[in-house]
Scaffold this active site. Structure first.
Site, PDB file in Angstrom:
ATOM      1  N   LYS A   1      25.960  22.005   9.100  1.00  0.00           N
ATOM      2  CA  LYS A   1      25.449  23.316   9.498  1.00  0.00           C
ATOM      3  C   LYS A   1      26.448  24.408   9.107  1.00  0.00           C
ATOM      4  O   LYS A   1      27.656  24.242   9.284  1.00  0.00           O
ATOM      5  CB  LYS A   1      25.222  23.321  11.016  1.00  0.00           C
ATOM      6  CG  LYS A   1      24.678  24.620  11.588  1.00  0.00           C
ATOM      7  CD  LYS A   1      24.492  24.500  13.100  1.00  0.00           C
ATOM      8  CE  LYS A   1      23.921  25.763  13.704  1.00  0.00           C
ATOM      9  NZ  LYS A   1      23.701  25.613  15.164  1.00  0.00           N
TER      10      LYS A   1
ATOM     11  N   SER B   1      19.076  26.887  16.371  1.00  0.00           N
ATOM     12  CA  SER B   1      19.692  27.518  15.219  1.00  0.00           C
ATOM     13  C   SER B   1      20.067  26.541  14.118  1.00  0.00           C
ATOM     14  O   SER B   1      20.410  26.944  13.006  1.00  0.00           O
ATOM     15  CB  SER B   1      20.950  28.274  15.661  1.00  0.00           C
ATOM     16  OG  SER B   1      21.918  27.372  16.189  1.00  0.00           O
TER      17      SER B   1
ATOM     18  N   SER C   1      19.740  24.533  20.379  1.00  0.00           N
ATOM     19  CA  SER C   1      19.840  24.561  18.923  1.00  0.00           C
ATOM     20  C   SER C   1      19.894  23.202  18.243  1.00  0.00           C
ATOM     21  O   SER C   1      19.865  23.124  17.017  1.00  0.00           O
ATOM     22  CB  SER C   1      21.057  25.391  18.498  1.00  0.00           C
ATOM     23  OG  SER C   1      20.854  26.743  18.790  1.00  0.00           O
TER      24      SER C   1
END
Length: 432
Positions: free
Chosen positions: A81, A150, A174
């Protein structure tokens, strides 16, 4: 190698691929090339990646194939990420402010994965500073729908079989929400068990490192490396679990399909031998979603001080509005909020008195239509506020034909046992 996957190793789970790599029955380069073919096929539609370095990854794979076994992640391609610092990729944190930012070191979690033999293939899309302004990523099951956030790109990359493992973080939902929307397994460990050094902070009180895979054994493998906790990979149990069916005070906000998924899963597990009981949360839990939200934005207002002071025009209106919420929460209110979380945490003994795991919704429903939002974190806020280990387990599809599943939550610090119970649950549901 199983004949089912012989022509396409990208379909292997990380744990299955790891076994073959450890036995030298599958080469790191062979697996990586299969993943690159899958990326070439799916990425134009899914848009999970913000940077990728195939040549460097192939060089690493060839080195691993010609040398000794490095560790439990030997030869496994890994998506990271874009909230994590990486010394060989730009780390933009989903913001134009950091579009050219090149850290000099890896985040601790990334370094530990590399040490264990993982091949960092590239960085995956995150929302702006891991908040709610989405990036370009689309749901791998239907590009008209959100992948969640996210950790959007990481979950989508797993859902599209681009890589076997991906790193994510969770402050509200997330990991759990994008795992649910993309139909993959996502695990958020207990707060504080995995180092956050080298990760762009949003909330010091809540940010937690975790990851994505295709089965419980995958996320156990990945997170055990980052937590330096090999016991997390020991997934055996000596009895069926006691499972608490936890509808939560927010139950009516869930869709009919979501409520049915949770209740039908409880029934299937009861028939498989689990002791299933109804759990009513103490009164101290009722306000936790709102309290979590206030703590999160009070922390974010401080964590993003430099960005909001020096680059206000490069912060989205959405995030500006939420930081304004944080500005209004003074130290007295913040202390009061934390005391209420502490009271609820003290009541966890009561919650887990008769159960090993809580069974509860992951999200309101299947992935929402449209790419302008990432979905509501409501059904994870309570567990994130308390820092509990939680895992999303896909169980089927909903009325739109998109993935649907359930959330399993364990006691604070019980990560090894929680993963083992989740593995038992997965096997009884014939999902792995």
């Amino acid at each position: 190698m199983s004949t089912r996957f012989a022509d396409d190793p990208s379909l292997l789970s990380a744990s299955a691929a790891a076994d073959l790599l450890q036995q030298r029955r599958l080469g790191a380069e062979e697996l990586l090339r299969a993943c690159l073919r899958r990326i070439a096929e799916r990425e134009p539609e899914v848009m999970a990646w913000c940077s990728l370095d195939a040549e460097s990854a192939l060089a690493q794979a060839r080195m691993l194939d010609s040398g000794p076994l490095r560790g439990p992640l030997h030869g496994l391609p890994l998506a990271v990420k874009d909230l994590f610092d990486t010394q060989d990729f730009v780390s933009s944190y989903g913001s134009p402010i950091y579009a050219q930012h090149r850290p000099v070191a890896d985040a601790a979690a990334v370094a530990l994965c590399r040490e264990a033999g993982a091949i960092v293939l590239g960085k995956t899309v995150t929302t702006e500073f891991a908040t709610f302004s989405p990036g370009p990523t689309r749901n791998p099951h239907n590009p008209a729908h959100t992948p969640g956030g996210s950790s959007s790109g990481s979950a989508a990359a797993i859902g599209a079989h681009m890589v076997p493992l991906a790193l994510g973080t969770q402050t509200a939902a997330s990991i759990i929400r994008p795992a649910a929307y993309c139909g993959v397994v996502g695990f958020k460990p207990s707060f504080g068990l995995i180092a956050r050094a080298g990760i762009k902070s949003l909330s010091e009180s809540l940010d937690t490192v975790g990851g994505f895979g295709r089965c419980v054994a995958d996320v156990a493998l990945l997170t055990s490396v980052m937590a330096c906790a090999p016991a997390w990979r020991q997934l055996g149990v000596d009895r069926p679990p006691r499972i608490g069916l936890c509808r939560t005070p927010q139950w009516q906000a869930a869709s009919d399909a979501t409520r049915h998924a949770v209740e039908s899963t409880a029934q299937r597990l009861r028939l498989a031998g689990a002791h299933v009981v109804d759990v009513t949360l103490p009164a101290s839990f009722a306000a936790l979603p709102e309290i979590h939200d206030q703590i999160m934005w009070a922390d974010a207002y401080k964590a993003l001080a430099d960005e909001r002071l020096r680059h206000p025009h490069q912060i989205s209106e959405n995030l500006q509005q939420r930081l304004a919420i944080g500005e209004k929460i003074d130290v007295v209110q913040n202390r009061y909020n934390r005391d209420r979380v502490a009271q609820a945490r003290a009541d966890l003994t009561q919650v887990f008195a008769e159960c090993d795991l809580l069974l509860t919704p992951s999200t309101h429903s299947e992935a929402e239509v449209g790419l302008g939002q990432t979905g509501d974190p409501l059904f994870s806020r309570t567990w994130s506020a308390l820092g509990l280990p939680s895992l999303h387990l896909p169980t089927g599809t909903g009325t739109r034909g998109l993935p649907l599943g359930v959330q399993l939550v364990g006691p604070l610090g019980s990560d090894a046992q929680t993963l083992a119970w989740c593995h038992w649950t997965e096997r009884q549901l014939n999902l792995s």
